[in-house]
Design a protein around this motif. Structure first.
Motif: not given
Length: 289
Positions: A7-15, A232-239, A275-277, A282-285
Motif C-alpha cells: 500500500i502506498a501512503v501519500l503524506g508522512f505527517g501525523t496522520m 482537551e480534545m480541541l487542543d489535541m486536534i488543533g484549533l 498542543a502543537k504549540n 487547556r495547554t499552556g497560555d
C-alpha cells in the motif's frame, strides 16, 4: 489477509505516519510518498517514538518495533508507487492540492488500483470526479491518533463501486483493534458531522463564561463518561484543524451548526493552536477571552 499486500501512503505527517504504522503492523508493506527526505525521516522518527512508548508501557515488543519499521519505506519519486495494490492519501486538507497529487499518482498506478482518501472534511465524490475510473475511489477515514482510535469510516462516494467498499471493510477488519463503519459521503461523514457542532457549542459556552475550561471538561467526562473533555480534545486536534473542518462543513451545507464561534477564529489568528504549540484551551497560555 490476502488483499492489499503493498500500500502506498501519500503524506508522512501525523496522520500519514499513524496510518502507515497501523498498516505495517498488520504485516503489509508500505511505501510512503513525501516531498523531501527530511519529511520522510521525521515521519519515521515519529513512528519509532510512538513504538518506543508502547515498549515502555509493555504494549509493544522490541521485535514488533523492528518488524513495523522494516515494512515501511519512503520515497520522493512517484514512479516508485507503480505496482502498489492501493493508495491512501493523507496530504494537506486542501482540495486543489489533493486533486493534483492524486492525479499524478493515478497516472503511475494501475487503472483499477483503489485510490482512497483520509480526508475528514472534503467531498470524496468531488475528489473522485477529478480522477479516471472514479469507481475505484472511496474514503478511508482514520481518526487521530490512528494507532489508538478504533473507528475507521469507509466512505461511499457516489461513484464508489460496491466491490471496493466490501474490500475496504475486509481491510479494516484485518487491522488490529479497528472497526469499520460504512457511511455515505456528506460533510463530516458520521463522527465529525455530530462532533463539530458539539465542539462549537462548548467553545461558545466557554466564551460566554458558563464555567472554566477545567470544569467544563470535568463535568462532561464524569457526567457523560467521556475519556477526555471537549476542550482537551480541541487542543489535541488543533484549533486550526477544527476551524478548517468547520469552515469546510459550513461552506458545503450552510448549516449554522457548523459556523465556527468567533472565539476560535480569534484564537487561531492569535496563534493559539493547542498542543502543537503549547497554547490552547487547556495547554499552556490558554485564556484568550
Amino acid at each position: 489477509m490476502n488483499d492489499f499486500q503493498k500500500i502506498a501512503v501519500l503524506g508522512f505527517g501525523t496522520m500519514g505516519a499513524g496510518i502507515a504504522q497501523v498498516l505495517a503492523a498488520s504485516g503489509r508493506d508500505i511505501v510512503v510518498l513525501e516531498t523531501d527526505q527530511d519529511r520522510i525521516e521525521a515521519g519515521t522518527a515519529s513512528i519509532a517514538e510512538f513504538l518506543d512508548g508502547g515498549i515502555a508501557r509493555g504494549k509493544v515488543t522490541q521485535e514488533d518495533r523492528t518488524a513495523v519499521l522494516a515494512r515501511i519505506s519512503g520515497t520522493t519519486d512517484v514512479a516508485d508507487l507503480a505496482g502498489v495494490d492501493a493508495v491512501i492519501e493523507s496530504v494537506t486538507e486542501n482540495a486543489d492540492v489533493k486533486k493534483a497529487v492524486l492525479a499524478e499518482v493515478a497516472a503511475v498506478v494501475g487503472e483499477r488500483t483503489p485510490i482512497l482518501t483520509n480526508t475528514s472534511a472534503l467531498s470524496v465524490t468531488d475528489l473522485a470526479a477529478a480522477l479516471p475510473n472514479p469507481s475505484r475511489v472511496a474514503g478511508l477515514h482514520f481518526f487521530n491518533p490512528a494507532p489508538l482510535m478504533r473507528t475507521v469510516e469507509v466512505v461511499r462516494a457516489l461513484q464508489s463501486g460496491e466491490d471496493l467498499l466490501d474490500r475496504l471493510v475486509a481491510l479494516v477488519d484485518s487491522l488490529d483493534g479497528k472497526e469499520p463503519v460504512v457511511v455515505k459521503d456528506r460533510p463530516g461523514f458520521l463522527v465529525n458531522a455530530l462532533l463539530l457542532p458539539y465542539l462549537n457549542d462548548v467553545i461558545q459556552e466557554y466564551d460566554d463564561g458558563l464555567a472554566t475550561a477545567e470544569d467544563i471538561d470535568l463535568a462532561l467526562k464524569l457526567g457523560l463518561g467521556y475519556k477526555s473533555g471537549p476542550l482537551e480534545m480541541l487542543d489535541m486536534i488543533g484549533l486550526d484543524v477544527h476551524l478548517h473542518a468547520t469552515e469546510s462543513a459550513y461552506a458545503a451545507t450552510l448549516d449554522a451548526r457548523y459556523a465556527a464561534p468567533p472565539l476560535v477564529r480569534q484564537m487561531v489568528a492569535a496563534g493559539y493552536l493547542g498542543a502543537k504549540n503549547g497554547r490552547g484551551f487547556r495547554t499552556g497560555d490558554k485564556d484568550a477571552r
